[in-house]
Design an enzyme around this catalytic site. Structure first.
Site, mmCIF file in Angstrom:
data_model
loop_
_atom_site.group_PDB
_atom_site.id
_atom_site.type_symbol
_atom_site.label_atom_id
_atom_site.label_comp_id
_atom_site.label_asym_id
_atom_site.label_seq_id
_atom_site.Cartn_x
_atom_site.Cartn_y
_atom_site.Cartn_z
ATOM 1 N N HIS A 45 41.826 42.235 21.719
ATOM 2 C CA HIS A 45 43.355 42.007 22.383
ATOM 3 C C HIS A 45 44.381 42.544 21.588
ATOM 4 C CE1 HIS A 45 41.328 39.045 25.379
ATOM 5 N NE2 HIS A 45 41.247 39.997 26.066
ATOM 6 N N ASN A 57 40.767 53.645 30.035
ATOM 7 C CA ASN A 57 39.941 52.351 29.609
ATOM 8 C C ASN A 57 38.410 52.202 30.349
ATOM 9 O OD1 ASN A 57 38.887 49.775 28.858
ATOM 10 N ND2 ASN A 57 40.644 48.543 29.669
ATOM 11 N N GLU A 59 49.309 46.755 28.174
ATOM 12 C CA GLU A 59 48.292 47.127 27.306
ATOM 13 C C GLU A 59 48.511 48.587 27.489
ATOM 14 O OE1 GLU A 59 45.482 44.015 28.504
ATOM 15 O OE2 GLU A 59 44.735 44.411 26.791
ATOM 16 N N ARG A 64 32.852 33.205 29.476
ATOM 17 C CA ARG A 64 32.446 33.306 27.941
ATOM 18 C C ARG A 64 32.677 31.793 27.548
ATOM 19 N NH1 ARG A 64 35.474 38.312 25.748
ATOM 20 N NH2 ARG A 64 35.503 39.246 27.960
ATOM 21 N N ARG A 81 41.395 53.531 25.216
ATOM 22 C CA ARG A 81 41.401 52.059 24.545
ATOM 23 C C ARG A 81 40.095 51.942 23.995
ATOM 24 N NH1 ARG A 81 39.256 46.502 27.286
ATOM 25 N NH2 ARG A 81 39.673 45.401 25.642
#
Ligand code: ADP
Length: 395
Positions: free
Chosen positions: A174, A9, A378, A232, A85
């Site tokens: 996600h 990733n 993940e 965010r 990813r």
């Protein structure tokens, strides 16, 4: 395929890696190289004995060099494939794809939609191709799971040409996490059900999953839409940009920076984006820390209630991600905002279900929707999708 997959990733200045063996009971080697390109780059991780290591990398180290350092820590294990990813797959990728020139070109072409992520993901692809020219490489997209959204969920109410000519629509992110935890909830419940999943980490999103398919999700064109996150803002009035530009003279870059890196839990609290620290500060009377947690939890509940419209039946809610897996306080507050869902909460089990424990926290009333805490995986999911694709496509 039953050998290990190296999951990569890649961010603009970091590489997370995990060597995932085929057997679930085998140890994983995993870690992260951070601050690449700077004078204080380092690599830290966990070896096969479960012991932690940390070492400095050469100043200015690039992704290829950092990957070489990572390979030294794989202790002689050679992966059979590499799973990457990749954040944005646009509308082209509805599932994982074996990486070739055409796939790379499509990821490049999608970079306008994820300018921070896709180019960094491609750096990882280039570096691993250089180091492992013979190994199959697979791209697993954050957006792919949400390609099952119906138009009523993915279209913005904007002129059609913006969608047709420029791909402006909701994509969602996600996806590997929502797919993993909803599939696990299906397995635990013995049904292919209707789940609302809440991935609450530094980035946060919700998803409505029906019979294994994503029907709506809180993130949109970019990962800024939706919930309050670490730094965010999530949803704001779309006129805010124009207002800040006209009234305060802010540039687009500044607006982008503030909404992405200076807002959310950090902006509201004026303290930190770390939920652990906020919980401590709130308990000591820090008013803005308390407010940040309240806004965060209310907005999650509001999003779950909205997404419930996508489901023919609600079987339960799944919490995951660093906050979802570890904060009984956040889970309790979210549940308290959804009285009309008829949820129960077992406070004792809720308090005990932390630090990687999977657990059902609703108290077990047969008529009530279930509440699950399911640790996400993940990397495991990326490895699984990589294996599946190669099994299907390798003669
Ligand atoms: P990322 O999205 O970067 O993968 P994580 O899923 O690891 O992030 O989640 C990070 C968040 O989880 C941080 O806000 C952190 O404070 C929070 N978190 C981790 N442990 C706890 C805890 N025990 N209590 C509350 N929040 C926690």
């Amino acid at each position: 395929m039953n050998s290990s997959v190296l999951v990569i990733n890649c961010g603009s200045s970091s590489i997370k890696y995990a060597l995932i063996p085929a057997a679930a009971d085998q140890p994983r080697l995993a870690g992260i190289a951070e601050r690449l390109g700077s004078s204080d780059a380092f690599l830290k991780g966990i070896d096969s004995r479960g012991e932690r290591f940390e070492k400095a990398l050469l100043p200015g180290v690039d992704h290829t060099r950092a990957l070489e350092a990572i390979l030294e820590h794989l202790e002689g294990h050679r992966p059979a494939a590499v799973g990457h990813r990749v954040v944005h797959g646009g509308e082209r990728f509805t599932r994982a794809a074996r990486i070739d020139d055409e796939v790379i070109a499509t990821i490049e072409a999608t970079a306008a939609l994820a300018p921070l992520h896709n180019p960094a993901n491609l750096e990882g692809v280039a570096a691993t191709c250089k180091l492992f020219p013979d190994l199959p490489q697979v791209a697993v997209f954050d957006t792919a799971f949400h390609q099952s959204l119906p138009p009523q969920a993915f279209r913005y109410a904007l002129p059609e040409a913006l969608y047709r000519d420029h791909g402006i629509r909701r994509y969602g992110f996600h996806g590997t996490s929502h797919a993993f935890v909803s599939e696990r909830a299906d397995a635990l419940g013995g049904i292919e059900g209707g789940w609302l999943t809440a991935h609450l980490g530094n980035g946060c999103s919700t998803c409505a999953v029906w019979e294994g398919r994503s029907l709506d999700t809180s993130m949109g064109l970019t990962p800024l839409e939706g919930l309050v996150m670490g730094t965010r803002s999530g949803d704001v009035d779309p006129s805010l940009h124009a207002h800040l530009a006209r009234q305060l003279g802010w540039s687009l870059e500044r607006i982008d920076e503030v909404l992405n890196r200076g807002s959310g839990l950090l902006g509201l609290s004026g303290l930190t984006n770390d939920m652990r620290e906020l919980e401590v500060a709130a308990s000591e009377g820090h008013e803005n820390a308390r407010l940040a947690i309240e806004v965060f939890c209310y907005r999650i509940a509001k999003s779950l209630a909205a997404l419930s419209c996508a489901l023919p039946r609600l079987d339960g809610i799944v919490f995951t991600g660093g906050i979802g897996e570890n904060s009984p306080l956040v889970r309790e507050k979210v549940v308290s905002h959804l009285p009309h869902f008829g949820l129960g909460l077992d406070r004792t089990v809720n308090a005990q279900t932390v630090r990687g424990r999977e657990g059902r926290i609703d108290g077990g009333h047969p008529a009530a929707p279930r509440l699950w805490v399911i640790p996400t995986d993940e990397e495991g999911r990326i490895a699984e999708e990589t294996r599946q694709l190669l099994d299907e496509t390798t003669p």
